[in-house]
Scaffold this motif. Sequence first.
Motif, PDB file in Angstrom:
ATOM      1  N   GLU A   1       2.781 -10.380  -4.710  1.00  0.00           N
ATOM      2  CA  GLU A   1       3.491  -9.462  -5.596  1.00  0.00           C
ATOM      3  C   GLU A   1       4.922  -9.896  -5.890  1.00  0.00           C
ATOM      4  O   GLU A   1       5.542  -9.418  -6.826  1.00  0.00           O
ATOM      5  CB  GLU A   1       3.489  -8.041  -5.010  1.00  0.00           C
TER       6      GLU A   1
ATOM      7  N   ARG B   1       0.832  -1.199   0.000  1.00  0.00           N
ATOM      8  CA  ARG B   1       0.000   0.000   0.000  1.00  0.00           C
ATOM      9  C   ARG B   1       0.866   1.248   0.000  1.00  0.00           C
ATOM     10  O   ARG B   1       1.978   1.257   0.509  1.00  0.00           O
ATOM     11  CB  ARG B   1      -0.931  -0.001   1.207  1.00  0.00           C
TER      12      ARG B   1
ATOM     13  N   PHE C   1      -3.427  -3.851 -10.223  1.00  0.00           N
ATOM     14  CA  PHE C   1      -2.656  -3.747  -8.980  1.00  0.00           C
ATOM     15  C   PHE C   1      -1.181  -4.062  -9.219  1.00  0.00           C
ATOM     16  O   PHE C   1      -0.293  -3.320  -8.801  1.00  0.00           O
ATOM     17  CB  PHE C   1      -3.247  -4.691  -7.927  1.00  0.00           C
TER      18      PHE C   1
ATOM     19  N   GLU D   1      -8.699  -6.537 -11.913  1.00  0.00           N
ATOM     20  CA  GLU D   1      -8.310  -5.826 -10.692  1.00  0.00           C
ATOM     21  C   GLU D   1      -6.873  -6.178 -10.308  1.00  0.00           C
ATOM     22  O   GLU D   1      -6.074  -5.312  -9.934  1.00  0.00           O
ATOM     23  CB  GLU D   1      -9.276  -6.208  -9.563  1.00  0.00           C
ATOM     24  N   ARG D   2      -6.507  -7.466 -10.410  1.00  0.00           N
ATOM     25  CA  ARG D   2      -5.146  -7.893 -10.080  1.00  0.00           C
ATOM     26  C   ARG D   2      -4.141  -7.335 -11.090  1.00  0.00           C
ATOM     27  O   ARG D   2      -3.034  -6.935 -10.729  1.00  0.00           O
ATOM     28  CB  ARG D   2      -5.053  -9.420 -10.061  1.00  0.00           C
TER      29      ARG D   2
ATOM     30  N   ASP E   1      -3.528   1.166  -6.029  1.00  0.00           N
ATOM     31  CA  ASP E   1      -2.711   0.813  -4.869  1.00  0.00           C
ATOM     32  C   ASP E   1      -3.416  -0.111  -3.895  1.00  0.00           C
ATOM     33  O   ASP E   1      -2.848  -0.513  -2.898  1.00  0.00           O
ATOM     34  CB  ASP E   1      -2.233   2.075  -4.147  1.00  0.00           C
ATOM     35  N   GLU E   2      -4.694  -0.451  -4.183  1.00  0.00           N
ATOM     36  CA  GLU E   2      -5.426  -1.381  -3.320  1.00  0.00           C
ATOM     37  C   GLU E   2      -6.328  -2.255  -4.178  1.00  0.00           C
ATOM     38  O   GLU E   2      -6.862  -1.805  -5.190  1.00  0.00           O
ATOM     39  CB  GLU E   2      -6.288  -0.622  -2.308  1.00  0.00           C
ATOM     40  N   MET E   3      -6.523  -3.504  -3.757  1.00  0.00           N
ATOM     41  CA  MET E   3      -7.443  -4.404  -4.449  1.00  0.00           C
ATOM     42  C   MET E   3      -8.721  -4.543  -3.632  1.00  0.00           C
ATOM     43  O   MET E   3      -8.670  -4.577  -2.397  1.00  0.00           O
ATOM     44  CB  MET E   3      -6.805  -5.786  -4.628  1.00  0.00           C
TER      45      MET E   3
END
Length: 839
Positions: A321, A81, A158, A154-155, A164-166
């Motif tokens: 990640e 984040r 990210f 969404e991934r 910066d957030e899922m």
Amino acid sequence: MYNSLRYDRGGTVSGGFPNSRRSENRTIPSFIKRVMARLQPNAPACRTRNYAITNVLYPLQGQAVVEELAKSLPANTVSPRSYFPPLFGKSFNFLPVNFNSPLRCASSKIRSNDREYVLSMSSYEKYSEHNTLQRIRNIGISAHIDSGKTTLTERILFYTGRIDEMHEVKGKDNVGAVMDSMELERQRGITIQSAATYTLWKHHNINIIDTPGHVDFTVEVERALRVLDGAVLVLCAVGGVQSQTLTVNRQMKRYNVPCVAFINKLDRQGANPTRVLSQLRSKLAHNAAFLQLPIGLGSSTTGLVDLVCRKALYFEGVFGEVVREDEVPATMRVECEERRQELIEHVSNVDDTLGELFLEEKTPTESDLKAAIRRSCLRRMFTPVLLGTALKNKGVQPLLDAVLDYLPNPGEVNNFALREIGREETEKVVLDPARDGKAPFLGLAFKLEAGRYGQLTYLRCYQGVLRKGENIFNVRTSKKVRIARLVRLHSSEMEDVSEVYSGDIFALFGVDCASGDTFVTDPKLNLSMESIFVPDPVVSMSINPTNSKDRDNFSKAAARFTKEDPTFQFHYDNDNKETIVSGMGELHLEIYAQRMEREYGCPVILGKPKVSFRETLTSPCTFDFLHKKQSGGSGQFARVTGILEPLPAHQNTKLEFVDETIGTNIPKQFVPGIEKGFRLMAQKGLLSGHKLSGLKFRLLDGAHHIVDSSELAFNLATQGAIKEVFENGSWQILEPVMAVEVTAPEEFQGTVIGHLNKRHGILTGTDGNDGWFTLYAEVPLNDMFGYSSELRSSTQGKGEFSMEYSRYSPTLPSVQDQLVQRFQELSGIGVQQQKKKKN
């Protein structure tokens, strides 16, 4: 461009992007305070992160700040984040990376104290920078409903640093996925409208369109695939190839779009990617093979084996990640070699270069295999199959690599425009995809949307460059439009750009056009793109606003939605005096009904539409009616004699009036009054209240009075004559019969025939091709309501049907009795007869 900082009581400061969902107002971690103290010892005391960036850190050189922060980060810092809010278009993300396994991400890295950190900027300016043609990808993500398309998108956003957030698709945290911007989408957990975004991965610009999966919104997929160069076909590891997968596959074939397959949801109980691969080969006829193997299935999924590189991939970190490469597990080495050999065989069957190596029994290198896969994938001769689970953050980064490695850039796809060379002849012109701006601009409008600032038109630039302030021409209407604002879209957020090049997807404001229109900067080009295929609506329902006061809003909503969605159609039925709405399914119409209530404050009622029945005679009937009325002064006198007879079956929708009188018994100036009376009575029959049709009115004779006769008198006399025929004649009710065409897999043929027989259908023919059958039948329209849902449920969602008007034919006696009884009850005839019996 950005919000100004807001000073709150107590010295706190907050601010952010104009479109951000929340303002940042967090306490500064102690290690950042220490960095600030080292970098600027005389900096003013502050308590919030925003103030620190604005007044202390931002004026300094970014690299120096980053290096100091990297030295001071706590050892357990693993959260991706943002440490800083997106002020001034910049946000620092620090991701710890295993030194021996670099993170697969287009970000700059910093090494400090034997730990490696990735610095990524969340500004959209970085993502909108123009790249070379070879570094552009336009992809769509398509699949059956609930296969995980939006979660995957969404991934992707990210891991590429775009967000910066899922968040979860169904919005359990009251935020929802970025690409599901509509409230209805978050409430239902489905995608209703296709959404566009763009991001950056390994210095490649990727334009992404996330499409709906439900068959009712298939036009959204159609429009997206029309303008895209490649696609990711997402399949559920449990469900496999499902109904909408077949539809999407047909659409890809129609527009010649190459694809990679991604088998999602490996973490689900019962996941079986091998079965899904066999379905890809058998049901979709794809020459497909695994590029990866799963390490474990269901809840025990831990990673993937890359067959091309012969490496195991593990996804570590809080959000997967960190991609760690390792040796292939010993228990999987034999299977890995077997599957790799299978991959080489499938590709060598369609690629000559790899085929020669295979015949010479040479082992292809990693680069040889990748190049062969790319060549065959671009020609739609081979489909690479990748694996993963988007929800559990596994397999997304290798999928992004595959998009770059195997899907085409805009220069590798031949796009054609049409030029008229005669009245009915056209020639195809190959468009120039170069991003140098030398060729004149040409773009295609593929989607319309009513936004806060007027109509938003989505376009794909196929040739040339378009800059803000230039004029463009609509080829269809020849209207000139000045480009006041040029934007690129990140879901529902608009991000201004000054120019767009060939291969870009962008949007314009205030352009009055239709979906499928071509725009050029030089009207002398005389070029236009091929239009988008729009399927015909299959379901119709009556629609009315709950409150009559909402008619204006109802009209505005209908005008907007029909313009945005060509498969959503309105028309007024003059026969039954009601508004009919047509669409691709019951869910389709239900969604628009809810949008009318939410967006326009106009609740509506959807119901079964009335069927346009007709009344006609079964045999000729004579009439002789005298209309005589005297009430002081000039009276009314008219007499009509003739025959009312049925027309042949092929003319049973017509009404004919024939004047066969001889002599002057009925003066010619009164004949139009007789015809008016006949057509007036034909508007509403006395048997069931429906229109009369298939009748011929033969006027043979009559009588008139020299003073009392008039056109009105003969009009009334004709009406009386028709009423007399209703009492004396033999009447029947006709109903519309539709020509129905049903397409479904062969295993459901018996079920489909049984359902049509139950609906009083008459089979007229069958056809079969590639495991599918097409059945032709004639079915009464009154029996077709609800057939769409029945067909989908009985064929596992794979069946489709279309229908069009064929003819009118007599109804069954039971249906006629019901209609007559209902009409008598509504008009009070039945009640009066019952009272007479009691008396």
